[in-house]
Design a protein around this motif. Structure first.
Motif, PDB file in Angstrom:
ATOM      1  N   LEU A 103       3.402  -1.338  -7.760  1.00  0.00           N
ATOM      2  CA  LEU A 103       2.773  -2.648  -7.614  1.00  0.00           C
ATOM      3  C   LEU A 103       3.665  -3.613  -6.843  1.00  0.00           C
ATOM      4  O   LEU A 103       3.173  -4.457  -6.086  1.00  0.00           O
ATOM      5  CB  LEU A 103       2.439  -3.226  -8.994  1.00  0.00           C
ATOM      6  CG  LEU A 103       1.284  -2.534  -9.726  1.00  0.00           C
ATOM      7  CD1 LEU A 103       1.099  -3.124 -11.121  1.00  0.00           C
ATOM      8  CD2 LEU A 103      -0.011  -2.628  -8.934  1.00  0.00           C
ATOM      9  N   GLY A 104       4.977  -3.490  -7.014  1.00  0.00           N
ATOM     10  CA  GLY A 104       5.896  -4.307  -6.225  1.00  0.00           C
ATOM     11  C   GLY A 104       5.786  -3.993  -4.743  1.00  0.00           C
ATOM     12  O   GLY A 104       5.883  -4.890  -3.890  1.00  0.00           O
ATOM     13  N   ALA A 162       1.391  -7.510 -16.294  1.00  0.00           N
ATOM     14  CA  ALA A 162       2.821  -7.849 -16.367  1.00  0.00           C
ATOM     15  C   ALA A 162       3.606  -7.163 -15.260  1.00  0.00           C
ATOM     16  O   ALA A 162       4.510  -7.757 -14.652  1.00  0.00           O
ATOM     17  CB  ALA A 162       3.375  -7.456 -17.735  1.00  0.00           C
ATOM     18  N   ALA A 163       3.282  -5.899 -14.976  1.00  0.00           N
ATOM     19  CA  ALA A 163       3.981  -5.168 -13.919  1.00  0.00           C
ATOM     20  C   ALA A 163       3.696  -5.744 -12.539  1.00  0.00           C
ATOM     21  O   ALA A 163       4.479  -5.556 -11.603  1.00  0.00           O
ATOM     22  CB  ALA A 163       3.576  -3.689 -13.956  1.00  0.00           C
ATOM     23  N   SER A 164       2.579  -6.460 -12.397  1.00  0.00           N
ATOM     24  CA  SER A 164       2.263  -7.130 -11.133  1.00  0.00           C
ATOM     25  C   SER A 164       3.034  -8.430 -10.987  1.00  0.00           C
ATOM     26  O   SER A 164       3.348  -8.853  -9.871  1.00  0.00           O
ATOM     27  CB  SER A 164       0.756  -7.430 -11.053  1.00  0.00           C
ATOM     28  OG  SER A 164      -0.011  -6.267 -11.220  1.00  0.00           O
ATOM     29  N   ALA A 210       9.439   7.865   6.458  1.00  0.00           N
ATOM     30  CA  ALA A 210       9.817   6.669   7.228  1.00  0.00           C
ATOM     31  C   ALA A 210       9.468   5.386   6.477  1.00  0.00           C
ATOM     32  O   ALA A 210       9.947   4.302   6.823  1.00  0.00           O
ATOM     33  CB  ALA A 210       9.095   6.686   8.582  1.00  0.00           C
ATOM     34  N   THR A 211       8.625   5.479   5.454  1.00  0.00           N
ATOM     35  CA  THR A 211       8.224   4.299   4.676  1.00  0.00           C
ATOM     36  C   THR A 211       8.494   4.545   3.193  1.00  0.00           C
ATOM     37  O   THR A 211       7.563   4.734   2.406  1.00  0.00           O
ATOM     38  CB  THR A 211       6.729   3.988   4.892  1.00  0.00           C
ATOM     39  OG1 THR A 211       5.954   5.159   4.544  1.00  0.00           O
ATOM     40  CG2 THR A 211       6.457   3.616   6.335  1.00  0.00           C
ATOM     41  N   PRO A 212       9.764   4.567   2.793  1.00  0.00           N
ATOM     42  CA  PRO A 212      10.092   4.886   1.392  1.00  0.00           C
ATOM     43  C   PRO A 212       9.674   3.774   0.437  1.00  0.00           C
ATOM     44  O   PRO A 212       9.604   2.599   0.809  1.00  0.00           O
ATOM     45  CB  PRO A 212      11.615   5.035   1.424  1.00  0.00           C
ATOM     46  CG  PRO A 212      12.058   4.165   2.558  1.00  0.00           C
ATOM     47  CD  PRO A 212      10.960   4.262   3.580  1.00  0.00           C
ATOM     48  N   MET A 213       9.413   4.162  -0.811  1.00  0.00           N
ATOM     49  CA  MET A 213       9.128   3.179  -1.849  1.00  0.00           C
ATOM     50  C   MET A 213      10.380   2.373  -2.171  1.00  0.00           C
ATOM     51  O   MET A 213      10.308   1.186  -2.464  1.00  0.00           O
ATOM     52  CB  MET A 213       8.638   3.887  -3.123  1.00  0.00           C
ATOM     53  CG  MET A 213       7.309   4.595  -2.973  1.00  0.00           C
ATOM     54  SD  MET A 213       5.936   3.440  -2.783  1.00  0.00           S
ATOM     55  CE  MET A 213       5.919   2.678  -4.394  1.00  0.00           C
TER      56      MET A 213
END
Length: 351
Positions: free
Chosen positions: A61-62, A108-110, A247-250
């Motif tokens: 979500l982050g 909450a995680a958002s 190329a687009t890691p979390m």
């Protein structure tokens, strides 16, 4: 800086409500158990589902917040958290409560990771440490205050209002949020989401959290716990391999090359572990072993909550005047000493 003064209270309220719901249930579990006529083991899932989903969803979500807008993500999180609180407070049975707690956790995680980034973006280098201290401090304070607030509310208004009191506060926070933060023309980044990496880290955190929570009940050497531990390890290895290749890691793994980053991250994890453990166990000791009412237990835990609040304020003032390693080292020495004293505590009396 002027905008930060307007926005920061909104972010602090959101963080306070979300983190308080991690510990607030501990004090009212006996009342909910009687109301629903369920075993304490079954009821523990009302705590577990919040923790597991929060840990599982916080990274994906982050990441989504960067793509769709951080302000929009926090606003959406507040709405979801409010809906979950309303459902939990009006739950007619345990399954309905579990659904409500799950929705609360996703909200909450958002809110929590995204609001931290918003606070940092609006701050300047000179006051950034104070912003971090306030946001992190209010999270710790919320966990500590949860049992105290829960005991007071349950005593005078009933256990349902432990959750329903979130609703008017969330509505107020949403109204102010819409006024002080832009939503229509918010800056976003058209990044790609690494869904495979998101799935792997979610599987890792889910399996690890469930194994830690149910290890004592199911048995640490049981096939279920060993299977969860193995699945968590394999998922984590897969996540690391994926993050190094995409190329687009979390998560940007290069940040872990910094010893200061690694050390501060580990210190934060350990402090939240010890803080949460104390806040969760003391209400149970006072109500179940000492036979205290929820209100008396809440009042007896209040000095702990006050100590957390004062230490956060003091540390935020000292962080630029004293060596950070000295502050962290002193803090861990105090934690070790206090936990040793707790091991000497007579469990039958002597509050």
């Amino acid at each position: 800086m002027n905008k930060l003064k307007t926005v920061l209270p909104v972010l602090l309220i959101g963080n306070l409500l979300c983190m308080m719901d991690v510990s607030i249930m501990t004090i009212v579990l006996p009342k909910i158990q009687s109301a629903f006529n369920v075993s304490l083991n079954d009821l523990s899932w009302a705590l577990n589902i919040y923790t597991i989903l929060f840990a599982t969803m916080i990274i994906p979500l982050g990441r989504l917040a960067v793509r769709f807008g951080r302000n929009r993500m926090v606003l959406l999180g507040l709405i979801v958290f409010g809906i979950g609180s309303l459902m939990t407070g009006n739950a007619a049975n345990l399954p309905w409560m579990l659904v409500g707690r799950a929705i609360q956790s996703i909200g909450a995680a958002s809110i929590i990771p995204t609001s931290m980034v918003i606070g940092l973006e609006l701050s300047i280098q000179e006051n950034r440490n104070k912003v971090v201290a306030m946001l992190a401090g209010v999270q710790g304070l919320a966990v500590a205050l949860g049992p105290s607030v829960g005991g007071f509310v349950a005593q005078y208004f009933g256990w349902r209002w432990v959750f329903l009191m979130n609703v008017p506060l969330v509505i107020l926070d949403i109204v102010i949020f819409v006024i002080v933060l832009p939503l229509k023309h918010e800056a976003t980044q058209a990044i790609k989401i690494d869904w495979l990496g998101a799935g792997l880290i979610m599987a890792t955190l889910f399996c690890l959290s469930l194994a830690l929570i149910k290890g004592y009940t199911w048995g640490w050497e049981s096939s279920a716990i060993l299977g969860l531990a193995g699945a968590a390890l394999l998922s984590f290895i897969g996540f690391i391999i994926r993050e190094r290749q995409t190329a687009t890691p979390m998560i940007d793994l290069s940040v872990f090359k910094s010893r200061n980053f690694d050390g501060s991250g580990l210190a934060l994890v350990l402090c939240n572990f010890f803080l949460g453990a104390f806040a969760a166990l003391m209400p149970t000791l006072l109500t179940k072993v000492h036979g205290e009412s929820e209100l008396n237990a809440a009042l007896k835990i209040t000095p702990y909550s006050v100590a957390v609040m004062l230490s956060v304020i003091l540390t935020s003032l000292l962080v630029k005047r004293l060596n950070n390693k000295l502050l962290v080292g002193t803090g861990f020495a105090m934690i070790a000493g206090s936990y040793w004293l707790i091991t000497q505590l007579p469990v039958t009396n002597q509050y």
